[in-house]
Scaffold this motif. Structure first.
Motif, PDB file in Angstrom:
ATOM      1  N   GLU A   6       0.877  -1.185   0.046  1.00 54.00           N
ATOM      2  CA  GLU A   6       0.000  -0.027  -0.040  1.00 54.00           C
ATOM      3  C   GLU A   6       0.827   1.187  -0.101  1.00 54.00           C
ATOM      4  N   PRO A   7       1.472   1.503  -1.056  1.00 53.43           N
ATOM      5  CA  PRO A   7       2.618   2.397  -0.922  1.00 53.43           C
ATOM      6  C   PRO A   7       2.369   3.915  -1.284  1.00 53.43           C
ATOM      7  N   LEU A   8       0.960   4.187  -1.701  1.00 50.74           N
ATOM      8  CA  LEU A   8       0.530   5.704  -2.281  1.00 50.74           C
ATOM      9  C   LEU A   8       0.829   6.601  -1.042  1.00 50.74           C
ATOM     10  N   TYR A   9       0.381   6.375   0.164  1.00 47.85           N
ATOM     11  CA  TYR A   9       0.665   7.341   1.242  1.00 47.85           C
ATOM     12  C   TYR A   9       1.972   7.563   1.262  1.00 47.85           C
ATOM     13  N   GLY A  10       2.697   6.644   1.702  1.00 48.62           N
ATOM     14  CA  GLY A  10       4.220   6.816   1.911  1.00 48.62           C
ATOM     15  C   GLY A  10       4.811   7.699   0.796  1.00 48.62           C
ATOM     16  N   ILE A  96      -5.149   2.710  -8.625  1.00 50.40           N
ATOM     17  CA  ILE A  96      -4.389   3.960  -7.727  1.00 50.40           C
ATOM     18  C   ILE A  96      -4.957   3.618  -6.342  1.00 50.40           C
ATOM     19  N   SER A  97      -6.399   3.607  -6.187  1.00 49.49           N
ATOM     20  CA  SER A  97      -7.147   3.558  -4.729  1.00 49.49           C
ATOM     21  C   SER A  97      -6.517   2.046  -4.179  1.00 49.49           C
ATOM     22  N   PHE A  98      -6.355   1.054  -4.772  1.00 51.28           N
ATOM     23  CA  PHE A  98      -5.926  -0.086  -4.382  1.00 51.28           C
ATOM     24  C   PHE A  98      -4.428  -0.015  -3.865  1.00 51.28           C
ATOM     25  N   LEU A  99      -3.692   1.003  -4.435  1.00 48.52           N
ATOM     26  CA  LEU A  99      -2.113   1.454  -3.905  1.00 48.52           C
ATOM     27  C   LEU A  99      -2.109   2.098  -2.551  1.00 48.52           C
ATOM     28  N   ALA A 100      -3.529   2.691  -2.269  1.00 54.83           N
ATOM     29  CA  ALA A 100      -3.465   3.569  -0.935  1.00 54.83           C
ATOM     30  C   ALA A 100      -4.117   2.476   0.239  1.00 54.83           C
ATOM     31  N   HIS A 101      -4.917   1.761  -0.262  1.00 52.98           N
ATOM     32  CA  HIS A 101      -5.520   1.039   1.146  1.00 52.98           C
ATOM     33  C   HIS A 101      -6.287  -0.258   0.347  1.00 52.98           C
TER      34      HIS A 101
END
Length: 172
Positions: A6-10, A96-101
């Protein structure tokens, strides 16, 4: 905790840090983005003033604005996917949402399950029409299996952490 699954936030927070943005200001920018996306979605579907007030005063929206940072990024992407005019852009934001959570994947499953609910199999359905009706559910099922296999260890780790936390109520 954010990991490679889940790398998007980081990544987003690192970009802001590298550019020297104040964290509070930077996060506030994404809060405004979330609120504007929700407002645009509500206006697109002609939600009334009372319903709009209820949405923005909802505790879950307040939590998204204050503490659930990774989930906020997922919801921004999910709402932008719903607002997109072109299918490719919608799929891009959904991905992209899958990469966030991971929770966004569950929301997508619920959304696409409507395709299964509308599917009516009868002897009068032409084979070609049946194939086109089955395309979305089959593709989504294959994608679901792929995600479950690919992120199995991450999902098992999350499940184990929730179960060790105390009760099944925290997991649900």
């Amino acid at each position: 905790y954010t990991g490679y699954a889940e790398p998007l936030y980081g990544i987003a927070m690192r970009v802001g840090s590298n550019f020297g943005f104040d964290k509070d200001t930077y996060v506030s920018f994404f809060n405004v983005t979330l609120f504007l996306a929700i407002l645009r979605f509500l206006r697109l579907y002609r939600a009334g003033a009372i319903f709009t007030f209820l949405i923005f005063s909802n505790f879950y929206v307040v939590v998204l604005a204050t503490g659930a940072e990774r989930l906020k990024f997922a919801y921004i992407a999910l709402i932008l996917a719903l607002l997109a005019n072109r299918r490719l852009v919608s799929v891009m934001f959904l991905s992209i949402s899958f990469l966030a959570h991971f929770q966004s994947f569950l929301i997508a499953v619920a959304y696409f399950s409507k395709s299964l609910a509308r599917l009516r199999v009868s002897r009068y359905v032409k084979k070609r029409r049946l194939a086109s009706n089955l395309a979305v559910p089959v593709v989504f099922f294959v994608a679901t299996v792929f995600v479950l296999v690919r992120f199995r260890s991450n999902l098992e780790g999350k499940l184990d952490a929730y179960l060790q936390a105390g009760s099944i109520g925290e997991f649900v």
